[in-house]
Motif scaffolding. Structure first.
Motif, PDB file in Angstrom:
ATOM      1  N   LEU A 352       0.831  -1.208   0.000  1.00 12.80           N
ATOM      2  CA  LEU A 352       0.000   0.000   0.000  1.00 12.80           C
ATOM      3  C   LEU A 352       0.866   1.259   0.000  1.00 12.80           C
ATOM      4  O   LEU A 352       0.593   2.222  -0.719  1.00 12.80           O
ATOM      5  CB  LEU A 352      -0.910   0.009   1.226  1.00 12.80           C
ATOM      6  CG  LEU A 352      -2.291  -0.596   1.012  1.00 12.80           C
ATOM      7  CD1 LEU A 352      -3.045  -0.637   2.321  1.00 12.80           C
ATOM      8  CD2 LEU A 352      -3.095   0.212   0.004  1.00 12.80           C
ATOM      9  N   LYS A 353       1.929   1.201   0.850  1.00  9.81           N
ATOM     10  CA  LYS A 353       2.849   2.348   0.934  1.00  9.81           C
ATOM     11  C   LYS A 353       3.459   2.629  -0.428  1.00  9.81           C
ATOM     12  O   LYS A 353       3.524   3.771  -0.885  1.00  9.81           O
ATOM     13  CB  LYS A 353       3.972   2.030   1.940  1.00  9.81           C
ATOM     14  CG  LYS A 353       3.739   2.622   3.302  1.00  9.81           C
ATOM     15  CD  LYS A 353       4.978   2.387   4.124  1.00  9.81           C
ATOM     16  CE  LYS A 353       4.654   2.443   5.592  1.00  9.81           C
ATOM     17  NZ  LYS A 353       5.731   1.919   6.409  1.00  9.81           N
ATOM     18  N   LEU A 354       3.937   1.532  -1.062  1.00  8.46           N
ATOM     19  CA  LEU A 354       4.568   1.643  -2.381  1.00  8.46           C
ATOM     20  C   LEU A 354       3.611   2.252  -3.399  1.00  8.46           C
ATOM     21  O   LEU A 354       3.970   3.139  -4.173  1.00  8.46           O
ATOM     22  CB  LEU A 354       4.989   0.241  -2.835  1.00  8.46           C
ATOM     23  CG  LEU A 354       6.332   0.166  -3.544  1.00  8.46           C
ATOM     24  CD1 LEU A 354       7.443   0.253  -2.511  1.00  8.46           C
ATOM     25  CD2 LEU A 354       6.446  -1.143  -4.324  1.00  8.46           C
ATOM     26  N   LYS A 355       2.402   1.750  -3.321  1.00  7.61           N
ATOM     27  CA  LYS A 355       1.372   2.217  -4.246  1.00  7.61           C
ATOM     28  C   LYS A 355       1.103   3.702  -3.999  1.00  7.61           C
ATOM     29  O   LYS A 355       0.948   4.488  -4.949  1.00  7.61           O
ATOM     30  CB  LYS A 355       0.094   1.394  -4.021  1.00  7.61           C
ATOM     31  CG  LYS A 355      -0.795   1.340  -5.226  1.00  7.61           C
ATOM     32  CD  LYS A 355      -1.925   0.379  -4.986  1.00  7.61           C
ATOM     33  CE  LYS A 355      -2.952   0.515  -6.093  1.00  7.61           C
ATOM     34  NZ  LYS A 355      -4.113  -0.272  -5.858  1.00  7.61           N
ATOM     35  N   VAL A 360       1.708   9.331  -5.415  1.00 11.57           N
ATOM     36  CA  VAL A 360       2.148  10.699  -5.105  1.00 11.57           C
ATOM     37  C   VAL A 360       3.084  11.202  -6.203  1.00 11.57           C
ATOM     38  O   VAL A 360       2.964  12.339  -6.679  1.00 11.57           O
ATOM     39  CB  VAL A 360       2.846  10.736  -3.713  1.00 11.57           C
ATOM     40  CG1 VAL A 360       3.570  12.049  -3.493  1.00 11.57           C
ATOM     41  CG2 VAL A 360       1.811  10.528  -2.616  1.00 11.57           C
ATOM     42  N   LYS A 361       4.011  10.287  -6.609  1.00 13.28           N
ATOM     43  CA  LYS A 361       4.964  10.656  -7.668  1.00 13.28           C
ATOM     44  C   LYS A 361       4.230  11.017  -8.952  1.00 13.28           C
ATOM     45  O   LYS A 361       4.517  12.020  -9.604  1.00 13.28           O
ATOM     46  CB  LYS A 361       5.916   9.484  -7.936  1.00 13.28           C
ATOM     47  CG  LYS A 361       7.206   9.622  -7.170  1.00 13.28           C
ATOM     48  CD  LYS A 361       8.148   8.532  -7.605  1.00 13.28           C
ATOM     49  CE  LYS A 361       9.274   8.434  -6.605  1.00 13.28           C
ATOM     50  NZ  LYS A 361       9.997   7.188  -6.758  1.00 13.28           N
ATOM     51  N   GLU A 362       3.280  10.147  -9.297  1.00 14.20           N
ATOM     52  CA  GLU A 362       2.522  10.380 -10.529  1.00 14.20           C
ATOM     53  C   GLU A 362       1.776  11.710 -10.455  1.00 14.20           C
ATOM     54  O   GLU A 362       1.776  12.496 -11.394  1.00 14.20           O
ATOM     55  CB  GLU A 362       1.518   9.242 -10.745  1.00 14.20           C
ATOM     56  CG  GLU A 362       2.138   8.034 -11.417  1.00 14.20           C
ATOM     57  CD  GLU A 362       1.206   6.829 -11.434  1.00 14.20           C
ATOM     58  OE1 GLU A 362       1.699   5.730 -11.585  1.00 14.20           O
ATOM     59  OE2 GLU A 362      -0.015   7.041 -11.284  1.00 14.20           O
ATOM     60  N   LYS A 363       1.180  11.961  -9.282  1.00 15.09           N
ATOM     61  CA  LYS A 363       0.406  13.201  -9.112  1.00 15.09           C
ATOM     62  C   LYS A 363       1.340  14.403  -9.208  1.00 15.09           C
ATOM     63  O   LYS A 363       1.011  15.424  -9.834  1.00 15.09           O
ATOM     64  CB  LYS A 363      -0.312  13.197  -7.744  1.00 15.09           C
ATOM     65  CG  LYS A 363      -1.573  12.395  -7.747  1.00 15.09           C
ATOM     66  CD  LYS A 363      -2.744  13.194  -8.322  1.00 15.09           C
ATOM     67  CE  LYS A 363      -3.859  12.239  -8.715  1.00 15.09           C
ATOM     68  NZ  LYS A 363      -4.685  12.643  -9.775  1.00 15.09           N
ATOM     69  N   GLU A 364       2.545  14.248  -8.547  1.00 19.33           N
ATOM     70  CA  GLU A 364       3.522  15.347  -8.557  1.00 19.33           C
ATOM     71  C   GLU A 364       3.921  15.687  -9.994  1.00 19.33           C
ATOM     72  O   GLU A 364       3.956  16.851 -10.390  1.00 19.33           O
ATOM     73  CB  GLU A 364       4.759  14.923  -7.765  1.00 19.33           C
ATOM     74  CG  GLU A 364       4.923  15.732  -6.494  1.00 19.33           C
ATOM     75  CD  GLU A 364       6.105  15.229  -5.695  1.00 19.33           C
ATOM     76  OE1 GLU A 364       6.058  15.386  -4.495  1.00 19.33           O
ATOM     77  OE2 GLU A 364       7.067  14.682  -6.299  1.00 19.33           O
ATOM     78  N   ALA A 365       4.193  14.605 -10.762  1.00 19.34           N
ATOM     79  CA  ALA A 365       4.598  14.806 -12.157  1.00 19.34           C
ATOM     80  C   ALA A 365       3.482  15.493 -12.937  1.00 19.34           C
ATOM     81  O   ALA A 365       3.727  16.421 -13.717  1.00 19.34           O
ATOM     82  CB  ALA A 365       4.931  13.452 -12.786  1.00 19.34           C
ATOM     83  N   THR A 366       2.248  15.046 -12.670  1.00 16.95           N
ATOM     84  CA  THR A 366       1.104  15.660 -13.376  1.00 16.95           C
ATOM     85  C   THR A 366       0.988  17.132 -13.010  1.00 16.95           C
ATOM     86  O   THR A 366       0.771  17.990 -13.875  1.00 16.95           O
ATOM     87  CB  THR A 366      -0.213  14.933 -12.971  1.00 16.95           C
ATOM     88  OG1 THR A 366       0.049  13.569 -12.841  1.00 16.95           O
ATOM     89  CG2 THR A 366      -1.311  15.162 -13.973  1.00 16.95           C
ATOM     90  N   PHE A 367       1.164  17.408 -11.684  1.00 12.01           N
ATOM     91  CA  PHE A 367       1.061  18.813 -11.238  1.00 12.01           C
ATOM     92  C   PHE A 367       2.140  19.661 -11.881  1.00 12.01           C
ATOM     93  O   PHE A 367       1.908  20.795 -12.302  1.00 12.01           O
ATOM     94  CB  PHE A 367       1.163  18.900  -9.715  1.00 12.01           C
ATOM     95  CG  PHE A 367      -0.121  18.511  -9.010  1.00 12.01           C
ATOM     96  CD1 PHE A 367      -1.355  18.810  -9.560  1.00 12.01           C
ATOM     97  CD2 PHE A 367      -0.102  17.828  -7.796  1.00 12.01           C
ATOM     98  CE1 PHE A 367      -2.542  18.460  -8.927  1.00 12.01           C
ATOM     99  CE2 PHE A 367      -1.264  17.473  -7.152  1.00 12.01           C
ATOM    100  CZ  PHE A 367      -2.490  17.784  -7.719  1.00 12.01           C
TER     101      PHE A 367
END
Ligand SMILES: Nc1nc2c(ncn2[C@@H]2O[C@H](COP(=O)(O)OP(=O)(O)OP(=O)(O)O)[C@@H](O)[C@H]2O)c(=O)[nH]1
Length: 432
Positions: A352-355, A360-367
């Motif tokens: 779950l943590k990894l996911k 978060v990484k994906e969201k950060e990149a999108t932002f």
């Protein structure tokens, strides 16, 4: 040191006793004594506690289930006829307290309602299977309780299923086969040909033979009559030859000669329910009440319930032996299960943590991408704005120049106008 076994009821007199035999006053035994009384204790206790018996009647609406139960137990339990228009199969559970001399019987009759009435009969057996399993589950839950109370526990496990076959004289219906196949490992099945008075003797024999062949060819297990008990071996061993039992039910009393019997009166004569030449009702009554009730209960507990319990505990991860075929205790299994559970929790937490990190990484990149897009857009708009401002400035400057030119021209024209006026005036003055 092995002690001399003592049989209190048949003590062997020693030599001295034999010598004194003539002087000994012989007593005649009036009652049982010693441990030969143990069975009597059991009988008394059982009579005090009372007996319970649970019957499941499976058969189409109006096939004669209630009438047969009433005939068997000499009761009048039927309340009203069931409708043929239920969208699902249901179960009607009724419990009665019956008494014969000093023996009390708590009888539970579970009747199917609407069985065979639906167009799609595929799931007709499911409520029956669910009910049987639910009673096993209730018993298992009671067994697993810390504080168990089996003394006042109402054991509702089904001891016997009377399966009513329609007297078509043809063969079993697909619904019969489907249901029987799904319940044969869960309950003792006794197949019955209902309303057997509607078939002739020869048709009945052929029908019985056909049904037994079909049951065997479809691998359907029915109740096996025990032959290990000497008192019932003879009756039971002949019973297989009579299956399925051809039964007729009736609570009507009919006069035959000077006797009043239970039977069905027809224009051509009387069918006597308790006449073994007319039907197998007496055989069924003997099986259920006189010879095999205890065996049916025992089979339910030691075979069908045991099966259910075993599967359930295995499903829960319990086992008697470990991976290396060594016996394992309940404590060890519990510890292993707890460890396995905590490992699984940890694994799931890490996953779950990894996911979450990934998300978060994906969201950060999108932002970031969105921010960059916005920045570019802003820069573009800024540039457009600047260009527009410069253009406007240029236009203003040109306009101002045009205004200045205009004023200059205006001043020049005014000067010219004044000069022309002055010259005209001078000319006029001169002419005068
Ligand atoms: N010919 C004949 N008729 C019977 C027999 N047993 C019952 N009947 C008749 O069949 C009808 C229905 O009998 P029930 O005992 O109510 O049938 P059931 O299966 O309990 O019916 P539901 O509970 O309504 O599904 C009644 O009119 C009975 O008199 C039998 O052995 N032979």
């Amino acid at each position: 040191m092995a002690e001399k076994p003592m049989n209190m009821s048949t003590q062997i007199p020693d030599e001295e006793d034999v010598r004194k035999e003539d002087n000994i006053r012989s007593l005649t035994m009036l009652d049982h004594f010693g441990f030969e009384c143990l069975p009597h204790q059991l009988v008394n206790k059982s009579i005090q506690q009372g007996f319970s018996f649970n019957i499941l009647c499976v058969g189409e609406t109006g096939i004669g289930k209630s009438t047969l139960i009433d005939t068997l137990f000499n009761t009048n339990l039927k309340d009203k006829k069931s409708s043929h228009f239920y969208s699902n199969v249901g179960l009607k559970i009724q419990t009665y307290k019956l008494q014969e001399n000093n023996v009390q019987l708590k009888l539970t009759v579970v009747n199917t309602v609407g069985y065979g009435d639906q167009i799609n009969k595929e799931a007709s057996y499911q409520p029956i299977v669910d009910y049987i399993d639910a009673q096993f589950e209730a018993y298992l839950q009671e067994e697993l309780k810390i504080k168990r109370s089996f003394i006042d526990y109402h054991d509702s496990r089904i001891h016997v299923c009377l399966y009513f076959i329609s007297p078509t004289g043809h063969s079993l219906k697909s619904l019969d086969l489907l249901t029987l196949k799904n319940i044969d490992t869960k309950v003792n099945i006794i197949p019955l040909i209902a309303k057997a008075d509607t078939l002739s003797k020869s048709d009945l024999q052929k029908f019985k033979f056909k049904i037994m062949n079909e049951l065997v060819s479809h691998g359907i297990q029915i109740y096996q009559f025990p032959t290990d008990d000497q008192s019932t071996a003879q009756v039971n061993s002949s019973m297989n030859g009579h299956l399925p039992l051809a039964v007729v039910g009736s609570t009507d009393e009919v006069k035959v000669g000077k006797r009043v019997v239970r039977g069905r009166q027809y224009p051509w004569g009387v069918l006597q329910v308790e006449n073994e030449n007319h039907c197998d009702f007496v055989k069924l009554r003997d099986i259920l009440l006189s010879t095999n009730m205890e065996d049916l209960k025992q089979q339910t507990h030691t075979w069908h319930y045991e099966n259910y319990r075993c599967c359930k505990l295995q499903e829960m991860g319990f086992s008697d032996v470990g991976p290396n075929n060594q016996p394992v205790s309940f404590q060890e299994i519990y510890e292993a299960k707890r460890q396995e559970f905590s490992d699984q929790c940890q694994r799931e937490e890490e996953a779950l943590k990894l996911k979450f990190m990934q998300l978060v990484k994906e969201k950060e990149a999108t932002f970031k991408e969105a921010e960059k897009e916005l920045q570019d857009k802003f820069e573009h708009l800024k540039r457009v704005q600047q260009e527009k401002t410069m253009q406007l400035e240029e236009e203003r400057r040109q306009l101002e120049e045009e205004i200045i030119d205009f004023y200059k021209m205006k001043a020049a024209s005014e000067t010219l106008k004044t000069q022309v006026c002055t010259n005209i005036k001078k000319d006029k003055d001169h002419k005068k």
